[in-house]
Scaffold this motif. Sequence first.
Motif, short mmCIF file in Angstrom:
data_model
loop_
_atom_site.label_atom_id
_atom_site.label_comp_id
_atom_site.label_asym_id
_atom_site.label_seq_id
_atom_site.Cartn_x
_atom_site.Cartn_y
_atom_site.Cartn_z
N GLY A 70 42.80 36.13 29.93
CA GLY A 70 42.61 34.71 29.67
C GLY A 70 42.44 33.96 30.98
O GLY A 70 42.49 34.54 32.08
N THR A 71 42.23 32.66 30.87
CA THR A 71 42.08 31.79 32.04
C THR A 71 43.39 31.07 32.31
O THR A 71 43.96 30.44 31.42
CB THR A 71 40.96 30.77 31.81
OG1 THR A 71 39.74 31.47 31.50
CG2 THR A 71 40.73 29.92 33.05
N THR A 72 43.87 31.17 33.54
CA THR A 72 45.14 30.56 33.90
C THR A 72 45.03 29.03 33.93
O THR A 72 43.93 28.47 33.98
CB THR A 72 45.61 31.07 35.27
OG1 THR A 72 44.61 30.73 36.25
CG2 THR A 72 45.80 32.56 35.24
N ILE A 73 46.17 28.37 33.93
CA ILE A 73 46.20 26.91 33.97
C ILE A 73 45.73 26.44 35.34
O ILE A 73 46.20 26.93 36.37
CB ILE A 73 47.62 26.39 33.69
CG1 ILE A 73 48.07 26.81 32.29
CG2 ILE A 73 47.69 24.88 33.82
CD1 ILE A 73 49.50 26.42 31.97
N GLY A 74 44.81 25.48 35.38
CA GLY A 74 44.33 24.94 36.63
C GLY A 74 45.33 23.97 37.25
O GLY A 74 45.82 23.06 36.58
N LYS A 75 45.65 24.18 38.51
CA LYS A 75 46.61 23.34 39.22
C LYS A 75 45.95 22.33 40.16
O LYS A 75 46.63 21.51 40.77
CB LYS A 75 47.56 24.23 40.04
CG LYS A 75 48.34 25.24 39.22
CD LYS A 75 49.34 24.58 38.31
CE LYS A 75 50.17 25.63 37.59
NZ LYS A 75 51.20 25.03 36.71
N PRO B 133 45.34 25.98 52.21
CA PRO B 133 45.27 25.11 51.02
C PRO B 133 43.92 25.23 50.33
O PRO B 133 42.89 25.49 50.96
CB PRO B 133 45.49 23.71 51.61
CG PRO B 133 46.24 23.94 52.87
CD PRO B 133 45.74 25.24 53.42
N GLY B 134 43.91 25.02 49.03
CA GLY B 134 42.68 25.11 48.26
C GLY B 134 42.95 24.97 46.78
O GLY B 134 44.07 24.67 46.35
N ARG B 135 41.93 25.20 45.99
CA ARG B 135 42.07 25.08 44.54
C ARG B 135 42.91 26.23 44.00
O ARG B 135 42.66 27.40 44.32
CB ARG B 135 40.69 25.06 43.89
CG ARG B 135 40.75 24.93 42.37
CD ARG B 135 39.41 24.55 41.79
NE ARG B 135 38.98 23.23 42.21
CZ ARG B 135 37.86 22.64 41.78
NH1 ARG B 135 37.08 23.27 40.93
NH2 ARG B 135 37.53 21.45 42.21
#
Length: 280
Positions: A176-181, A226-228
Amino acid sequence: MPLSAINQFCYPTPSLVKTKTPTSLKCSFLSKSPPFPLTKTTPLTLNRNQKFSLSIVAMSMEAGVGVMGTKLGMMTYFDPNGKVVPVTVVGFREGNIVTQIKTDATDGYDAVQVGYRRVRDKKLTKPEMGHLEKAGVIPMRHLQEFRLQGLDGFEVGQKLLFEELFKEGDLVDVSGTTIGKGFQGGIKRHNFKRGPMSHGSKSHRALGSIGAGTTPGRVYKGKKMPGRMGGTKTKIRKLKIVKIDNDLRVVMIKGALPGKPGNLLRIAPAKIVGKNIPKS
């Protein structure tokens, strides 16, 4: 390159060991016997100035056909012994219907395409509608493939039921696709430690040095910065099916699954070497 490293993944043709151009091979741990015997006596001669370049493309074979579901949330489950088990509840909307069967003769590999979650016609494009009408199934939003070793027992329009494919106690792989932070710093994204918060320190949550000076004069690729964070596809392997409720059409899987409630999940039999995946 040692011969054992080549024999572990693929069975290259004899012509490959004399060519300099990269070659793409299709192979898998579930593949049949090699087209020719590759043993330690197979000649592997290269000139001193000749480079051996081999690009391996491994096919992702499933241990069996799976289904798609919708994550509903997490809850606490008490097993018959009274033990508390954290589980994720997965529900199933209309779908999980075989929409296409791909064979080695027509597409170059064996796979079963499955559709999930019924939608209105206007939500799909004309090519998508034509593809589903050809199979004689309802309009569905999600289409995914399961590459299999054999296609016996599958036909277009067949409905896949979770309780017929799995039983309680089975191990599954869930994708699945993880939660975007969003954009995050090094402390949250990579578990970095912060600096001292007192005694005149001016470095609290800053990243710090990212490399040397004149040499090499650049930042190395792969540096943790740091990044998305989040929003990526991931797979959690060997999760246990705790409970299957046919009345509510839900299944409880031990542990946490990717994404938030409402997220699409792909559930397939777990790959276990020696059981449903041959040893190398």
